[in-house]
Design a protein around this motif. Structure first.
Motif, mmCIF file in Angstrom:
data_model
loop_
_atom_site.group_PDB
_atom_site.id
_atom_site.type_symbol
_atom_site.label_atom_id
_atom_site.label_comp_id
_atom_site.label_asym_id
_atom_site.label_seq_id
_atom_site.Cartn_x
_atom_site.Cartn_y
_atom_site.Cartn_z
ATOM 1 N N ILE A 155 -1.940 -2.218 14.823
ATOM 2 C CA ILE A 155 -1.422 -3.588 14.898
ATOM 3 C C ILE A 155 -0.272 -3.667 15.898
ATOM 4 C CG2 ILE A 155 -0.148 -5.366 13.624
ATOM 5 C CD1 ILE A 155 -1.905 -4.697 11.212
ATOM 6 N N THR A 156 0.646 -2.719 15.810
ATOM 7 C CA THR A 156 1.783 -2.698 16.734
ATOM 8 C C THR A 156 1.300 -2.565 18.170
ATOM 9 O OG1 THR A 156 3.214 -1.716 15.060
ATOM 10 C CG2 THR A 156 3.902 -1.487 17.352
ATOM 11 N N VAL A 212 0.071 -0.582 3.126
ATOM 12 C CA VAL A 212 -1.368 -0.695 3.288
ATOM 13 C C VAL A 212 -1.773 -0.009 4.585
ATOM 14 C CG1 VAL A 212 -3.247 -2.341 3.646
ATOM 15 C CG2 VAL A 212 -1.439 -2.878 2.034
ATOM 16 N N ASN A 213 -2.925 0.641 4.578
ATOM 17 C CA ASN A 213 -3.475 1.206 5.797
ATOM 18 C C ASN A 213 -3.808 0.055 6.736
ATOM 19 O OD1 ASN A 213 -5.025 2.336 7.814
ATOM 20 N ND2 ASN A 213 -6.067 3.754 6.438
ATOM 21 N N THR A 214 -3.277 0.101 7.939
ATOM 22 C CA THR A 214 -3.409 -1.033 8.861
ATOM 23 C C THR A 214 -4.426 -0.784 9.964
ATOM 24 O OG1 THR A 214 -1.570 -0.164 10.145
ATOM 25 C CG2 THR A 214 -1.055 -1.825 8.462
ATOM 26 N N GLU A 236 -8.397 -7.316 11.030
ATOM 27 C CA GLU A 236 -9.278 -8.405 10.596
ATOM 28 C C GLU A 236 -9.479 -8.379 9.084
ATOM 29 O OE1 GLU A 236 -10.170 -10.948 12.503
ATOM 30 O OE2 GLU A 236 -9.071 -9.953 14.103
ATOM 31 N N THR A 237 -9.572 -7.200 8.504
ATOM 32 C CA THR A 237 -9.757 -7.082 7.060
ATOM 33 C C THR A 237 -8.487 -7.459 6.310
ATOM 34 O OG1 THR A 237 -11.375 -5.322 7.368
ATOM 35 C CG2 THR A 237 -10.368 -5.488 5.189
ATOM 36 N N ILE A 238 -7.346 -6.938 6.740
ATOM 37 C CA ILE A 238 -6.120 -7.200 5.978
ATOM 38 C C ILE A 238 -5.572 -8.610 6.182
ATOM 39 C CG2 ILE A 238 -5.475 -4.770 5.842
ATOM 40 C CD1 ILE A 238 -3.336 -5.307 7.935
ATOM 41 N N LYS A 239 -5.837 -9.250 7.317
ATOM 42 C CA LYS A 239 -5.314 -10.616 7.510
ATOM 43 C C LYS A 239 -5.968 -11.594 6.545
ATOM 44 C CE LYS A 239 -8.064 -12.709 11.202
ATOM 45 N NZ LYS A 239 -8.076 -13.212 12.547
ATOM 46 N N LYS A 240 -7.196 -11.305 6.096
ATOM 47 C CA LYS A 240 -7.865 -12.157 5.124
ATOM 48 C C LYS A 240 -7.279 -11.961 3.717
ATOM 49 C CE LYS A 240 -12.175 -11.976 7.700
ATOM 50 N NZ LYS A 240 -13.504 -11.380 7.759
ATOM 51 N N LYS A 241 -6.751 -10.780 3.463
ATOM 52 C CA LYS A 241 -6.273 -10.427 2.126
ATOM 53 C C LYS A 241 -4.816 -10.830 1.889
ATOM 54 C CE LYS A 241 -6.350 -6.493 -1.021
ATOM 55 N NZ LYS A 241 -6.691 -5.102 -1.192
ATOM 56 N N TYR A 242 -3.995 -10.880 2.955
ATOM 57 C CA TYR A 242 -2.562 -11.131 2.803
ATOM 58 C C TYR A 242 -2.125 -12.331 3.636
ATOM 59 C CZ TYR A 242 -2.727 -6.374 1.020
ATOM 60 O OH TYR A 242 -3.033 -5.259 0.315
ATOM 61 N N GLN A 243 -1.241 -13.155 3.068
ATOM 62 C CA GLN A 243 -0.705 -14.291 3.795
ATOM 63 C C GLN A 243 0.382 -13.871 4.774
ATOM 64 O OE1 GLN A 243 0.583 -17.167 0.954
ATOM 65 N NE2 GLN A 243 -1.473 -17.665 0.291
#
Length: 169
Positions: free
Chosen positions: A26-27, A2-4, A8-15
């Motif tokens: 992110i890194t 996934v494009n990181t 904030e957007t991806i933390k809602k979508k993935y556990q």
């Protein structure tokens, strides 16, 4: 994968987010504290194209005066070459490839890449639901070929933890 760009957007979508990439936002935001070691060495990598060899499936490594050179088969017509050298950066790698090549009739030596060899270990392996993994977690000298093996071990450990947590409900 996934494009990181936007955590904030991806933390809602993935556990759970497994991050293996050293050069993303992110890194840089959450995994910047590292223990580093400079090997004062460089690695040269390239891919050689050669005449077809059936069963081109045996890697070879030769220890030269300045460092090891490895020929790592990719296919019947391509082989990766990795050479690590202590100290100086500028060498004529094509001459070494031709000198230590014992089995390939080379058609072409592709672009040669050179990079500084360093190890690094993160001080923190996770942040909230982000797990650092692979070379991001622990980058080591490629001589022993243990980086990939360590990543496989990490996968096995992660699977045990996930299985255990699932068994608990």
């Amino acid at each position: 994968k996934v494009n990181t760009d936007n955590y904030e957007t991806i933390k809602k979508k993935y556990q759970l987010i497994v991050n293996c990439e050293a050069n993303n936002k992110i890194t840089k935001k959450f995994f910047y504290k590292k223990l580093k070691k400079d090997y004062k060495s460089y690695a040269y990598t390239t891919i050689i194209e050669h005449k077809k060899i059936l069963k081109n499936n045996v890697a070879t490594q030769t220890f030269t005066k300045k460092g090891p050179i490895a020929f790592l088969p990719i296919s019947e017509k391509e082989t990766s070459v990795v050479y690590s050298i202590k100290g100086e950066k500028k060498i004529e790698i094509t001459d070494l490839i031709r000198k230590f090549n014992i089995k390939y009739k080379i058609d072409k030596i592709n672009k040669i890449n050179c990079f500084k060899l360093q190890s690094s270990n993160l001080r923190s392996y996770y942040y909230k639901n982000i797990l650092a993994f692979g070379d991001l977690l622990h980058r080591i000298h490629p001589l022993a070929g243990q980086g990939f093996n360590m990543s496989i071990r990490d996968i096995k450990s992660l699977m045990k933890i996930i299985d255990f947590k699932i068994s608990l409900g």
